[in-house]
Design a protein around this motif. Structure first.
Motif, PDB file in Angstrom:
ATOM      1  N   CYS A  36      71.701   3.648 130.551  1.00 55.86           N
ATOM      2  CA  CYS A  36      71.459   4.914 130.281  1.00 55.86           C
ATOM      3  C   CYS A  36      72.779   5.767 130.688  1.00 55.86           C
ATOM      4  O   CYS A  36      73.122   6.807 130.327  1.00 55.86           O
ATOM      5  CB  CYS A  36      70.285   5.498 131.132  1.00 55.86           C
ATOM      6  SG  CYS A  36      68.770   5.037 130.520  1.00 55.86           S
ATOM      7  N   CYS A  44      66.852  10.285 129.459  1.00 54.31           N
ATOM      8  CA  CYS A  44      65.795  10.880 130.151  1.00 54.31           C
ATOM      9  C   CYS A  44      66.030  12.164 130.700  1.00 54.31           C
ATOM     10  O   CYS A  44      67.091  12.609 130.846  1.00 54.31           O
ATOM     11  CB  CYS A  44      65.411   9.762 131.310  1.00 54.31           C
ATOM     12  SG  CYS A  44      66.595   9.285 132.287  1.00 54.31           S
ATOM     13  N   THR A  48      62.308  12.543 134.997  1.00 57.63           N
ATOM     14  CA  THR A  48      61.804  10.926 134.911  1.00 57.63           C
ATOM     15  C   THR A  48      62.877  10.201 135.031  1.00 57.63           C
ATOM     16  O   THR A  48      62.912   8.757 134.800  1.00 57.63           O
ATOM     17  CB  THR A  48      61.549  11.096 133.164  1.00 57.63           C
ATOM     18  OG1 THR A  48      62.701  11.397 132.434  1.00 57.63           O
ATOM     19  CG2 THR A  48      60.415  12.064 132.925  1.00 57.63           C
ATOM     20  N   ARG A  49      64.121  10.607 135.281  1.00 53.92           N
ATOM     21  CA  ARG A  49      65.258   9.561 135.907  1.00 53.92           C
ATOM     22  C   ARG A  49      64.808   8.554 136.740  1.00 53.92           C
ATOM     23  O   ARG A  49      65.468   7.278 136.367  1.00 53.92           O
ATOM     24  CB  ARG A  49      66.346  10.465 136.381  1.00 53.92           C
ATOM     25  CG  ARG A  49      67.959   9.769 136.419  1.00 53.92           C
ATOM     26  CD  ARG A  49      68.818  10.569 136.877  1.00 53.92           C
ATOM     27  NE  ARG A  49      68.770  11.320 138.010  1.00 53.92           N
ATOM     28  CZ  ARG A  49      69.102  12.463 138.353  1.00 53.92           C
ATOM     29  NH1 ARG A  49      69.880  13.060 137.661  1.00 53.92           N
ATOM     30  NH2 ARG A  49      68.906  13.060 139.440  1.00 53.92           N
ATOM     31  N   HIS A  51      62.063   6.882 137.519  1.00 53.74           N
ATOM     32  CA  HIS A  51      61.280   5.900 136.825  1.00 53.74           C
ATOM     33  C   HIS A  51      61.867   5.205 135.722  1.00 53.74           C
ATOM     34  O   HIS A  51      61.914   3.803 135.365  1.00 53.74           O
ATOM     35  CB  HIS A  51      60.036   6.560 136.224  1.00 53.74           C
ATOM     36  CG  HIS A  51      59.098   5.577 135.427  1.00 53.74           C
ATOM     37  ND1 HIS A  51      58.358   4.548 136.074  1.00 53.74           N
ATOM     38  CD2 HIS A  51      58.810   5.409 134.042  1.00 53.74           C
ATOM     39  CE1 HIS A  51      57.621   3.841 135.087  1.00 53.74           C
ATOM     40  NE2 HIS A  51      58.129   4.396 133.830  1.00 53.74           N
ATOM     41  N   CYS A  52      62.892   5.755 134.700  1.00 54.90           N
ATOM     42  CA  CYS A  52      63.779   5.407 133.804  1.00 54.90           C
ATOM     43  C   CYS A  52      64.704   4.283 134.342  1.00 54.90           C
ATOM     44  O   CYS A  52      64.707   3.233 133.837  1.00 54.90           O
ATOM     45  CB  CYS A  52      64.236   6.093 132.999  1.00 54.90           C
ATOM     46  SG  CYS A  52      65.312   5.861 131.851  1.00 54.90           S
ATOM     47  N   GLU A  55      63.033   1.219 135.692  1.00 51.12           N
ATOM     48  CA  GLU A  55      62.675   0.246 134.482  1.00 51.12           C
ATOM     49  C   GLU A  55      63.573  -0.723 133.924  1.00 51.12           C
ATOM     50  O   GLU A  55      63.683  -1.623 133.584  1.00 51.12           O
ATOM     51  CB  GLU A  55      61.768   1.145 133.701  1.00 51.12           C
ATOM     52  CG  GLU A  55      60.438   1.461 134.139  1.00 51.12           C
ATOM     53  CD  GLU A  55      59.373   0.063 134.405  1.00 51.12           C
ATOM     54  OE1 GLU A  55      59.336  -0.673 133.759  1.00 51.12           O
ATOM     55  OE2 GLU A  55      58.913   0.199 135.496  1.00 51.12           O
ATOM     56  N   CYS A  56      64.917   0.228 133.741  1.00 50.56           N
ATOM     57  CA  CYS A  56      66.267  -0.299 133.138  1.00 50.56           C
ATOM     58  C   CYS A  56      66.542  -1.571 134.090  1.00 50.56           C
ATOM     59  O   CYS A  56      67.159  -2.530 133.413  1.00 50.56           O
ATOM     60  CB  CYS A  56      66.832   0.741 132.587  1.00 50.56           C
ATOM     61  SG  CYS A  56      66.488   1.691 131.418  1.00 50.56           S
TER      62      CYS A  56
END
Length: 109
Positions: A36, A44, A48-49, A51-52, A55-56
């Motif tokens: 990202c 994002c 939401t950063r 969580h994103c 996950e990444c």
């Protein structure tokens, strides 16, 4: 004359080597994932950063430190994983575009 040229070349080479290493850097930014952070378009929102990024990183992306427009690779990944997506202040040694983190603290903004 050759002696002076050789000495000058050695001094220039040493200066170039030390010029790319910064000891004791104190940087403020946020921990993001390499996927990202390198994107031209936002993947994002700040809300939401976290969580994103988590996950990444679970999917194989590495953690990076984003400071303004500059993205630093992180040499010691385990030191920053729990700060994924959070604003941080990082102390460490910067070599080229990589930082070896010695201390990390979460910041409010």
């Amino acid at each position: 004359m050759k002696k002076y040229l050789l000495s000058a070349a050695v001094v220039l080479a040493m200066c170039a080597t030390f010029g790319f290493k910064v000891d004791g850097s104190h940087l403020k930014g946020y921990i993001d994932d390499s996927h990202c952070a390198g994107s031209k378009t936002p993947m994002c929102t700040p809300a939401t950063r976290a969580h994103c990024a988590q996950e990444c990183m679970k999917g194989g992306a590495s953690a990076v430190l984003v400071v303004g427009d500059k993205i630093y690779k992180i040499a010691n990944q385990k030191a920053v994983l729990k700060y994924a997506g959070k604003n941080v202040t990082v102390d460490g040694t910067v070599t080229d575009d990589t930082i070896q983190v010695t201390k990390i603290t979460e910041t409010k903004s």
